[in-house]
Design a protein around this motif. Sequence first.
Motif, PDB file in Angstrom:
ATOM      1  N   PRO A 107       0.810  -1.224   0.000  1.00 38.10           N
ATOM      2  CA  PRO A 107       0.000   0.000   0.000  1.00 38.10           C
ATOM      3  C   PRO A 107       0.841   1.271   0.000  1.00 38.10           C
ATOM      4  CG  PRO A 107      -0.932  -1.586   1.504  1.00 38.10           C
ATOM      5  CD  PRO A 107       0.383  -2.146   1.058  1.00 38.10           C
ATOM      6  N   LYS A 108       2.035   1.209   0.595  1.00 37.81           N
ATOM      7  CA  LYS A 108       2.874   2.414   0.600  1.00 37.81           C
ATOM      8  C   LYS A 108       3.203   2.834  -0.822  1.00 37.81           C
ATOM      9  CE  LYS A 108       5.187   1.695   4.973  1.00 37.81           C
ATOM     10  NZ  LYS A 108       6.433   1.326   5.624  1.00 37.81           N
ATOM     11  N   ARG A 143       0.169   4.312  -2.426  1.00 34.75           N
ATOM     12  CA  ARG A 143      -0.072   5.690  -1.966  1.00 34.75           C
ATOM     13  C   ARG A 143       0.899   6.645  -2.634  1.00 34.75           C
ATOM     14  NH1 ARG A 143      -1.082   3.464   3.273  1.00 34.75           N
ATOM     15  NH2 ARG A 143       1.024   3.896   3.956  1.00 34.75           N
ATOM     16  N   GLU A 169      -3.123  11.224  14.865  1.00 37.37           N
ATOM     17  CA  GLU A 169      -2.236  10.056  14.770  1.00 37.37           C
ATOM     18  C   GLU A 169      -2.717   9.096  13.692  1.00 37.37           C
ATOM     19  OE1 GLU A 169      -0.414   9.675  19.285  1.00 37.37           O
ATOM     20  OE2 GLU A 169      -2.380   8.839  18.876  1.00 37.37           O
ATOM     21  N   ALA A 199      -1.808  10.576  10.373  1.00 31.75           N
ATOM     22  CA  ALA A 199      -0.365  10.483  10.128  1.00 31.75           C
ATOM     23  C   ALA A 199       0.004   9.079   9.658  1.00 31.75           C
ATOM     24  CB  ALA A 199       0.412  10.850  11.386  1.00 31.75           C
ATOM     25  N   LEU A 200      -0.672   8.058  10.201  1.00 32.21           N
ATOM     26  CA  LEU A 200      -0.355   6.683   9.822  1.00 32.21           C
ATOM     27  C   LEU A 200      -0.695   6.400   8.366  1.00 32.21           C
ATOM     28  CD1 LEU A 200      -1.436   4.817  13.033  1.00 32.21           C
ATOM     29  CD2 LEU A 200       0.798   4.653  11.959  1.00 32.21           C
ATOM     30  N   GLY A 201      -1.650   7.150   7.818  1.00 40.14           N
ATOM     31  CA  GLY A 201      -2.036   6.906   6.436  1.00 40.14           C
ATOM     32  C   GLY A 201      -1.252   7.750   5.456  1.00 40.14           C
ATOM     33  N   MET A 202      -0.249   8.508   5.935  1.00 40.90           N
ATOM     34  CA  MET A 202       0.529   9.372   5.053  1.00 40.90           C
ATOM     35  C   MET A 202       1.956   8.870   4.958  1.00 40.90           C
ATOM     36  SD  MET A 202      -0.833  13.058   6.372  1.00 40.90           S
ATOM     37  CE  MET A 202      -0.094  14.006   5.051  1.00 40.90           C
ATOM     38  N   GLU A 203       2.577   9.141   3.813  1.00 40.38           N
ATOM     39  CA  GLU A 203       3.955   8.692   3.618  1.00 40.38           C
ATOM     40  C   GLU A 203       4.938   9.507   4.438  1.00 40.38           C
ATOM     41  OE1 GLU A 203       5.034   5.826   2.606  1.00 40.38           O
ATOM     42  OE2 GLU A 203       2.864   5.763   2.473  1.00 40.38           O
ATOM     43  N   PRO A 240       4.397  12.381   6.911  1.00 41.22           N
ATOM     44  CA  PRO A 240       3.546  13.340   7.607  1.00 41.22           C
ATOM     45  C   PRO A 240       4.371  14.530   8.106  1.00 41.22           C
ATOM     46  CG  PRO A 240       3.907  11.413   8.963  1.00 41.22           C
ATOM     47  CD  PRO A 240       4.527  11.124   7.642  1.00 41.22           C
ATOM     48  N   ARG A 274      -7.878  11.728   5.704  1.00 37.25           N
ATOM     49  CA  ARG A 274      -6.592  11.053   5.564  1.00 37.25           C
ATOM     50  C   ARG A 274      -6.221  10.921   4.088  1.00 37.25           C
ATOM     51  NH1 ARG A 274      -5.678   5.739   9.055  1.00 37.25           N
ATOM     52  NH2 ARG A 274      -7.051   4.626   7.665  1.00 37.25           N
ATOM     53  N   ARG A 332       7.736   8.521  14.620  1.00 35.31           N
ATOM     54  CA  ARG A 332       6.996   7.774  13.606  1.00 35.31           C
ATOM     55  C   ARG A 332       6.999   6.275  13.926  1.00 35.31           C
ATOM     56  NH1 ARG A 332       3.393   8.269   9.586  1.00 35.31           N
ATOM     57  NH2 ARG A 332       3.817   6.960   7.790  1.00 35.31           N
ATOM     58  N   LEU A 337       4.716   5.484  16.720  1.00 37.31           N
ATOM     59  CA  LEU A 337       3.314   5.550  16.302  1.00 37.31           C
ATOM     60  C   LEU A 337       2.938   4.259  15.573  1.00 37.31           C
ATOM     61  CD1 LEU A 337       0.679   7.092  15.934  1.00 37.31           C
ATOM     62  CD2 LEU A 337       1.668   8.191  13.919  1.00 37.31           C
ATOM     63  N   ILE A 338       3.819   3.794  14.697  1.00 40.02           N
ATOM     64  CA  ILE A 338       3.543   2.554  13.965  1.00 40.02           C
ATOM     65  C   ILE A 338       3.455   1.389  14.944  1.00 40.02           C
ATOM     66  CG2 ILE A 338       4.499   0.909  12.289  1.00 40.02           C
ATOM     67  CD1 ILE A 338       5.687   3.367  10.827  1.00 40.02           C
ATOM     68  N   ARG A 349       2.510   1.463  18.088  1.00 43.23           N
ATOM     69  CA  ARG A 349       1.214   1.513  18.779  1.00 43.23           C
ATOM     70  C   ARG A 349       0.086   1.117  17.846  1.00 43.23           C
ATOM     71  NH1 ARG A 349      -0.103   6.886  20.646  1.00 43.23           N
ATOM     72  NH2 ARG A 349       1.539   7.707  19.322  1.00 43.23           N
ATOM     73  N   ALA A 350       0.190   1.518  16.567  1.00 44.21           N
ATOM     74  CA  ALA A 350      -0.853   1.178  15.605  1.00 44.21           C
ATOM     75  C   ALA A 350      -0.943  -0.340  15.433  1.00 44.21           C
ATOM     76  CB  ALA A 350      -0.566   1.849  14.265  1.00 44.21           C
ATOM     77  N   HIS A 377      -1.919  -3.473   8.863  1.00 45.08           N
ATOM     78  CA  HIS A 377      -1.538  -4.227   7.671  1.00 45.08           C
ATOM     79  C   HIS A 377      -2.170  -3.609   6.427  1.00 45.08           C
ATOM     80  CE1 HIS A 377      -0.660  -7.553   5.026  1.00 45.08           C
ATOM     81  NE2 HIS A 377      -1.934  -7.616   4.715  1.00 45.08           N
ATOM     82  N   ALA A 378      -3.444  -3.235   6.541  1.00 42.44           N
ATOM     83  CA  ALA A 378      -4.138  -2.649   5.397  1.00 42.44           C
ATOM     84  C   ALA A 378      -3.458  -1.358   4.956  1.00 42.44           C
ATOM     85  CB  ALA A 378      -5.604  -2.389   5.737  1.00 42.44           C
ATOM     86  N   LEU A 379      -2.853  -0.644   5.902  1.00 41.95           N
ATOM     87  CA  LEU A 379      -2.162   0.591   5.550  1.00 41.95           C
ATOM     88  C   LEU A 379      -0.742   0.317   5.062  1.00 41.95           C
ATOM     89  CD1 LEU A 379      -3.325   2.986   8.383  1.00 41.95           C
ATOM     90  CD2 LEU A 379      -3.952   3.055   5.979  1.00 41.95           C
ATOM     91  N   GLY A 380      -0.339  -0.941   5.097  1.00 39.21           N
ATOM     92  CA  GLY A 380       0.948  -1.299   4.528  1.00 39.21           C
ATOM     93  C   GLY A 380       2.092  -1.362   5.525  1.00 39.21           C
ATOM     94  N   TYR A 381       1.793  -1.496   6.813  1.00 37.38           N
ATOM     95  CA  TYR A 381       2.878  -1.620   7.781  1.00 37.38           C
ATOM     96  C   TYR A 381       3.154  -3.091   8.061  1.00 37.38           C
ATOM     97  CZ  TYR A 381       2.200   3.300   8.165  1.00 37.38           C
ATOM     98  OH  TYR A 381       2.107   4.616   7.836  1.00 37.38           O
TER      99      TYR A 381
END
Lengths: 508, 295
Positions: free
Chosen positions: A77-78, A81, A102, A105-109, A111, A153, B147, B150-151, B153-154, B163-167
Motif C-alpha cells: 500500500p505504501k 499511496r 495520529e 499520520a499513519l495513512g501518510m507517507e 507526515p 486522511r 513515527r 506511532l507505527i 502503537r498502531a 496491515h491494510a495501511l501497509g505496515y
Amino acid sequence: MILNNAAVFRAEGIGKSYPGVRANDDVSFQVDAGQIHALLGENGAGKSTLVKMIYGLVRPDQGRMTLTGDLHQPADPKAARAAGVAMVFQHFSLFDALTVAENIALGMENPPPRRELAARITKVSHDFGLPLNPARRIVTLSAGERQRVEIIRCLLQNPRLLIMDEPTSVLTPQEAELLFATLRKLAAQGTAILYISHKLDEIRTHCDCATILRHGRVVDSCDPRAHSARELAAMMVGGEMREVDRSGRHAGNVLLSIRNLSQPAPNAEGTALKSVSLDLCAGQILGIGGVAGNGQEELLAALTGEIRSAAGSITLEGNDLSSLGPEPRRKAGLLTAPEDRLGHAAVPDFSLTENTLLTAGARKGLVNRGMIDHRAARTYAEAVIAGFDVRTPGPHTAARALSGGNLQKFVIGREVMQNPRVLVVNQPTWGVDAGAAAFVRQSLLDLARQGAGVIVISQDLDELLELSDQFCALNEGHLSEPLPTQGLTLDQIGLMLGGAHGMQEAAL
Amino acid sequence: MIDPLSIFLLLLSASTPILFAALGELVAERAGILNLGVEGMMIAGALAGFAAAYATGNPFLGFLVAALAGAAISLLYTVLTQLFLANQVASGLALTLFGLGLAAMFGKPFEGVKAPPMPIGPLGINWIVWLGLAMVPAIWWFMNRTRRGLILRAVGENHDAAHALGYDVRATRAAAIAFGGAMAGVGGAFISIATVLQWTEGMTAGAGWIALAIVVFSNWTAFGVLAGAWLFGGVTVLQLRLQAAGVNVPVQLLSMAPYLATIIVLVMISARQKYSRKAGGAAPGSLGNNFHALR
C-alpha cells in the motif's frame, strides 16, 4: 487544469485466483479524471479483491494496470499511496485508542510535524465541510465522524485516484448526502473516484459511469443514470430480480406490547434504552431503523430475555414475559434471530443439527426428559435446509463452514419453521447476497401473512421500506413514534433517525 | 531509625530490575505482544551477564552481554509466535520454564564466585540505575513522538488496519519482542551483578511476574511503569527495614507486603480500566492476538 476524459486509471485483463475460487477473471475498465465511477456487484462478485489489487494489498496473477499512463504494480500500500492511490475502507481501518491526528499520520507517507499536521487537518476538514478535531480519540467519534477521518486522511495526500469501498453503509441519509457533496468537489478538482457499492439508487443519482461485476467478470459497463434500479439489479444478479410479495396480510389483535422499557447501558460501550414503548399486531411487520449502536443490540437482548426488565414492560398476548429467561419466552412464542450469526445466533463449531437444538428444542419436542432426540433434531434440521434452500452438504456440517447467506437462511428458517407468535430479527440480510436476502425477506412476509407479528431491526432503509407496515427509529436509546411506511419520504426518515446525528460541528 | 534519603536510594536500587523488565514488556505489549516469558528472559540475562562480568572483570560488558542474551532467548518466542503463529500465552510460559532450566544448567560453574565491583556513578548511584531512569522518558518520547513509535502503537491497537495501511506487523512485533528481551536481560543482570553480586539458581524470584503486573498497573504508560516499580521497590525496602528494626509483626506478613500491595493496587486500577479507553488508556486492542495475513 482539468483533463477531461483523460484516463487516470486503466485495468487490462486483470485476473486473480485463490484456492478454489476465481476471484477476478479478465477484468478491464478505466476511470477518467473528474469522474465518479461505480463498481457494482453482489457480495462475492470480486469487487473487494479488485480494489485490493489497485491498493497493493493483493497482487494480480494476470493483466496490467496503468495509472496516468505509467505501469501500476504496487508491491504494498505504501507504493500505491506514493503513486497517488488513496482508499477509504469498508470496515474502517482506524485505530480506536489513537487520536484523529495520529490516525491520519499513519495513512501518510511523510507526515508533517505534529502541530503543522493538526493545523492542516483542521483547515482541510473545514474547507470540505467535514469538521474534525485532530486531538479527539477515535473511540469517542460517531460512525460518520470516523469516516470523515478516513476521507481527510486520503485528501491530505492529494490523490489522483480515490477508492471508496461501500462508504455509505454506516451513514444516515443526510451524512451520505454530505459525503457525495464532498466527492463532487473532489471530482471537480480532477480527482478520479472509484466508488464501490451495491446501493443502486445512490449510484444512479451520483455516479457518472458504472462497471458491473458478476462472478469476478465484467458483465457490463453503462451510464447508471440511463437505467432503472431494476435494470441495474438484473445486470448485477444476472436475471430478473424477484419482487417481494406483500399481499394477503391483515392487521389483527395486538400480540406484543412493550411499555416504558428502560434499561441502563449493559457496559461502557453500550446504549441505555429510554422508555421504549410499542405495540405489534398480528400480521404486521414493524421496521426499526437507526444507525448501529443506538440501542438495537440492547433492545434485542431485552426481547430475547438475555436482559430481564421491569415487571409489565414486555407482554405477549397478555402474559408478562419481563422476568422470564430466553427458554420460557420461546415456549410462549417469542422467537428471535440476533444480528451476529456466528457466535450469537449459531455456535460456530456445532453442526447444524446441534444448532437447531439450541432454540427449537422445546417447541419442536427435540428433547425428551432431558435427553436429546437426535433423530428428531436431524429431521428438523433437514426440514429447515430443504425449506429455506440452505446450500450445504448436510445437517452434520459445522455452522462455521456455511457462507454468510446460507447460514442466515438457516438461522431465520430455524425460527420461522417453529411457527412463532412473534419473531424479532436484527439485521436479517446484513452481508448477505441479493438472492438470499430476497429469500429471507419473502419468508418474513410469508410468516406475517400466516398471522404472526414480525419486528425487523435493520440499518438498511430500503429493506425496511420494502418489508414493514410501520416504521420507527431508534436514536440513542429512544424509540420514535411508529409511522405508517406508506408515504414516508427519505427526508422524514432521516430526521427520525436523528438526522443531524453526528453532523453538528464537531466539538472543537 | 528510618532515614528517608537512604530509603529512597535503596528503593531506586530495589526497583531497577523490575523497571527494566517492565519497560521492555511495556513496549512489547504496546505492539500487541503479551510475552509471559519475562522471568525466563531475566534469568537468562542474570546468568549471561554475571558470567561475562566475571570472565572479563568488566561489569558494563556484563550488562551488554545480558542484553544480548535476553534478546537472543526472546528470538525463540518470536519464532514460535510470529512464524508458527503459536499461542502467545503458552509460548511465554514455555519461555519462562525454558529460561529457568537453561540458566540452572549452565549456571553450575558460577556458583560461589563473586562478581567484579561496580564503579559508583554520579550522586553515589549506580550507572545502571541512572540508565533505567533515563529509559522512562526515552520510551515515552519514542512511543508518543516518533513515527516508529506511532507505527508500533498502531500495530498493537489494530493489526488488521495496520496491515491494510501497509505496515509490516510481524517485523514490528519481532523488533518489540527483541527489545523486551534485551531490557529483561539487563534487569536480570542488575540482580546478579549489582545487587546480590553472585549467581544463585532462580535468583530472579518472580521479579518477571511482578514486571508483568506493573505493566497493567501502569495503564500501558512509561511513567506509570516507573510509579509501579517504585511502589513495589518502596514497599520491599520498607518491609526489610521494618524486619531489621524488629517490629512486632510476623516476618512472613512483612515479606508478603510488596506482593500484596501490587495486587491491591492492580485490582483497584483494573476496576476503573474499562472506562479509561476513551481517554487513551487501557490495553492495546490487539494485545495477545496473533496476526495472520491472506495474500
